[in-house]
Design a protein around this motif. Structure first.
Motif, mmCIF file in Angstrom:
data_model
loop_
_atom_site.group_PDB
_atom_site.id
_atom_site.type_symbol
_atom_site.label_atom_id
_atom_site.label_comp_id
_atom_site.label_asym_id
_atom_site.label_seq_id
_atom_site.Cartn_x
_atom_site.Cartn_y
_atom_site.Cartn_z
ATOM 1 N N ALA A 20 34.845 -0.054 -39.153
ATOM 2 C CA ALA A 20 34.109 1.157 -38.786
ATOM 3 C C ALA A 20 33.361 1.802 -39.942
ATOM 4 O O ALA A 20 32.222 2.252 -39.766
ATOM 5 N N PRO A 21 33.936 1.869 -41.163
ATOM 6 C CA PRO A 21 33.193 2.526 -42.247
ATOM 7 C C PRO A 21 32.028 1.715 -42.791
ATOM 8 O O PRO A 21 31.279 2.218 -43.637
ATOM 9 N N GLN A 22 31.856 0.455 -42.347
ATOM 10 C CA GLN A 22 30.807 -0.389 -42.905
ATOM 11 C C GLN A 22 29.440 -0.151 -42.264
ATOM 12 O O GLN A 22 28.414 -0.510 -42.839
ATOM 13 N N HIS A 23 29.403 0.436 -41.086
ATOM 14 C CA HIS A 23 28.146 0.605 -40.365
ATOM 15 C C HIS A 23 27.330 1.838 -40.759
ATOM 16 O O HIS A 23 26.103 1.819 -40.632
ATOM 17 N N PRO A 24 27.945 2.916 -41.207
ATOM 18 C CA PRO A 24 27.157 4.121 -41.475
ATOM 19 C C PRO A 24 26.065 3.950 -42.522
ATOM 20 O O PRO A 24 24.967 4.498 -42.363
ATOM 21 N N THR A 25 26.334 3.219 -43.614
ATOM 22 C CA THR A 25 25.328 3.090 -44.675
ATOM 23 C C THR A 25 24.050 2.425 -44.173
ATOM 24 O O THR A 25 22.948 2.947 -44.414
ATOM 25 N N PRO A 26 24.124 1.285 -43.459
ATOM 26 C CA PRO A 26 22.883 0.726 -42.897
ATOM 27 C C PRO A 26 22.195 1.679 -41.927
ATOM 28 O O PRO A 26 20.955 1.737 -41.886
ATOM 29 N N PHE A 27 22.985 2.436 -41.173
ATOM 30 C CA PHE A 27 22.394 3.399 -40.243
ATOM 31 C C PHE A 27 21.619 4.470 -41.004
ATOM 32 O O PHE A 27 20.470 4.793 -40.671
ATOM 33 N N GLY A 28 22.248 5.036 -42.037
ATOM 34 C CA GLY A 28 21.576 6.066 -42.821
ATOM 35 C C GLY A 28 20.332 5.541 -43.513
ATOM 36 O O GLY A 28 19.303 6.233 -43.585
ATOM 37 N N THR A 29 20.407 4.311 -44.023
ATOM 38 C CA THR A 29 19.242 3.701 -44.667
ATOM 39 C C THR A 29 18.114 3.497 -43.667
ATOM 40 O O THR A 29 16.934 3.724 -43.979
ATOM 41 N N ALA A 30 18.462 3.076 -42.454
ATOM 42 C CA ALA A 30 17.446 2.871 -41.421
ATOM 43 C C ALA A 30 16.753 4.179 -41.059
ATOM 44 O O ALA A 30 15.525 4.224 -40.885
ATOM 45 N N ALA A 150 40.804 5.661 -51.510
ATOM 46 C CA ALA A 150 42.068 6.397 -51.451
ATOM 47 C C ALA A 150 42.510 6.604 -50.008
ATOM 48 O O ALA A 150 43.686 6.389 -49.670
ATOM 49 N N PHE A 151 41.593 7.008 -49.146
ATOM 50 C CA PHE A 151 41.947 7.236 -47.741
ATOM 51 C C PHE A 151 42.520 5.967 -47.114
ATOM 52 O O PHE A 151 43.539 6.005 -46.413
ATOM 53 N N ASN A 152 41.863 4.836 -47.363
ATOM 54 C CA ASN A 152 42.288 3.581 -46.742
ATOM 55 C C ASN A 152 43.668 3.149 -47.211
ATOM 56 O O ASN A 152 44.407 2.493 -46.465
ATOM 57 N N ASN A 153 44.025 3.490 -48.441
ATOM 58 C CA ASN A 153 45.304 3.046 -48.990
ATOM 59 C C ASN A 153 46.394 4.103 -48.906
ATOM 60 O O ASN A 153 47.545 3.823 -49.249
ATOM 61 N N LEU A 154 46.040 5.292 -48.466
ATOM 62 C CA LEU A 154 47.037 6.338 -48.250
ATOM 63 C C LEU A 154 47.327 6.530 -46.766
ATOM 64 O O LEU A 154 47.909 7.532 -46.362
ATOM 65 N N GLY A 155 46.899 5.563 -45.964
ATOM 66 C CA GLY A 155 47.204 5.603 -44.541
ATOM 67 C C GLY A 155 46.322 6.527 -43.731
ATOM 68 O O GLY A 155 46.690 6.915 -42.623
ATOM 69 N N ARG A 156 45.131 6.873 -44.256
ATOM 70 C CA ARG A 156 44.213 7.755 -43.533
ATOM 71 C C ARG A 156 42.822 7.114 -43.417
ATOM 72 O O ARG A 156 41.826 7.695 -43.850
ATOM 73 N N PRO A 157 42.743 5.907 -42.850
ATOM 74 C CA PRO A 157 41.446 5.221 -42.791
ATOM 75 C C PRO A 157 40.406 5.958 -41.955
ATOM 76 O O PRO A 157 39.202 5.806 -42.190
ATOM 77 N N MET A 158 40.851 6.751 -40.983
ATOM 78 C CA MET A 158 39.881 7.461 -40.152
ATOM 79 C C MET A 158 39.143 8.538 -40.939
ATOM 80 O O MET A 158 38.034 8.932 -40.571
ATOM 81 N N LEU A 159 39.752 9.020 -42.022
ATOM 82 C CA LEU A 159 39.028 9.958 -42.879
ATOM 83 C C LEU A 159 37.843 9.263 -43.545
ATOM 84 O O LEU A 159 36.761 9.849 -43.683
ATOM 85 N N ALA A 160 38.050 8.007 -43.970
ATOM 86 C CA ALA A 160 36.944 7.245 -44.558
ATOM 87 C C ALA A 160 35.830 7.054 -43.542
ATOM 88 O O ALA A 160 34.639 7.214 -43.855
ATOM 89 N N ARG A 167 28.206 11.447 -43.631
ATOM 90 C CA ARG A 167 27.113 11.353 -44.602
ATOM 91 C C ARG A 167 25.886 10.691 -43.985
ATOM 92 O O ARG A 167 24.748 11.094 -44.252
ATOM 93 N N ALA A 168 26.102 9.659 -43.149
ATOM 94 C CA ALA A 168 24.983 8.923 -42.568
ATOM 95 C C ALA A 168 24.267 9.705 -41.472
ATOM 96 O O ALA A 168 23.115 9.399 -41.149
ATOM 97 N N THR A 169 24.932 10.703 -40.905
ATOM 98 C CA THR A 169 24.323 11.478 -39.821
ATOM 99 C C THR A 169 24.024 12.904 -40.291
ATOM 100 O O THR A 169 22.890 13.226 -40.638
ATOM 101 N N LEU A 170 25.046 13.743 -40.348
ATOM 102 C CA LEU A 170 24.843 15.137 -40.760
ATOM 103 C C LEU A 170 24.355 15.251 -42.200
ATOM 104 O O LEU A 170 23.642 16.200 -42.542
ATOM 105 N N GLY A 171 24.739 14.293 -43.034
ATOM 106 C CA GLY A 171 24.324 14.335 -44.431
ATOM 107 C C GLY A 171 23.020 13.624 -44.712
ATOM 108 O O GLY A 171 22.573 13.600 -45.864
ATOM 109 N N THR A 172 22.410 13.047 -43.689
ATOM 110 C CA THR A 172 21.152 12.324 -43.890
ATOM 111 C C THR A 172 20.046 12.828 -42.972
ATOM 112 O O THR A 172 18.986 13.262 -43.444
#
Length: 231
Positions: A20-30, A150-160, A167-172
């Motif tokens: 899930a966290p891999q798609h936002p960057t291409p979206f924001g770039t697009a 840190a989020f992914n390794n502290l058991g909070r992947p949904m935060l990532a 960032r890709a939506t509200l931040g872009t």
């Protein structure tokens, strides 16, 4: 069959959280490219060139965020929260140091960069804007990457996932649209940098807070399973 479904469900949860966290960057770039295209081929060429420069100049930061995750996870499993916090703080410090150094080199070597890409006109103006001013905003992009590790390794992947999509939506989207309306192609890049800065600061603060609430697993007889976040 029931066991297989259970295994597939568990694999899907882990794979989905990682994917899930891999798609936002291409979206924001697009989105940014779509907005930049309003100002012509030269503006798009400038943006694409800046993207290539960023990958080269800040490649160390990408590598750092890939390496820091296992270190955080190992120390969390060992019940050493102070090391988790130390690793996180050190990662932010290294990110800042590297970006400042790369930014200084880009600013000093901007004429060489322009010649290397045979840039002129609007393309050269955008690249120069990045080299002299906007490259520093990668401090906050890098902070977001470290926080995600840190989020992914502290058991909070949904935060990532939330911060990346934020960032890709509200931040872009609103920032590049406002930039396009008020200041043309240069302001699109500025808007993109402002959004990245806001989300980088927020993600870093949340990651530090999360690490600060870890309790020491060694107080529970050294059992790593007792290490975790105090809520």
């Amino acid at each position: 069959a029931g066991r297989l479904r259970g295994d597939l469900r568990q694999i899907g949860v882990v794979a989905g959280a990682a994917l899930a966290p891999q798609h936002p960057t291409p979206f924001g770039t697009a989105v940014t490219t779509h907005v930049m295209a309003r100002f012509g081929v030269a503006a798009v060429a400038g943006q694409v060139t800046i993207d290539r420069i960023s990958i080269f100049a800040f490649g160390f930061v990408y590598a750092l965020t890939g390496a820091v995750g296992p270190i955080i996870g190992q120390n969390l499993g060992a019940g050493r929260p102070e090391r988790v916090r130390g690793t996180l703080r050190a990662s932010f410090a290294v990110t800042i140091t590297w970006v400042l150094g790369a930014w200084a080199l880009l600013a000093a070597g901007c004429p060489l960069v322009l010649r290397a890409f045979s840039a002129s006109g609007e393309t050269a103006a955008l690249i120069a804007l990045f080299c002299h001013w906007l490259a520093g905003s990668f401090i906050f992009t890098g902070s977001l990457f470290v926080a995600n590790a840190a989020f992914n390794n502290l058991g909070r992947p949904m935060l990532a996932t939330a911060f990346n999509w934020g960032r890709a939506t509200l931040g872009t989207v609103p920032f590049v649209l406002l930039g396009a309306q008020w200041g043309g192609a240069p302001a699109v890049l500025v808007g993109q940098g402002v959004g990245a800065t806001l989300f980088g600061i927020a993600a870093g603060a949340v990651a530090l807070n999360l690490a600060g609430r870890l309790h020491d697993g060694r107080t529970q007889g050294g059992d790593p399973q007792h290490a975790g976040v105090r809520v």
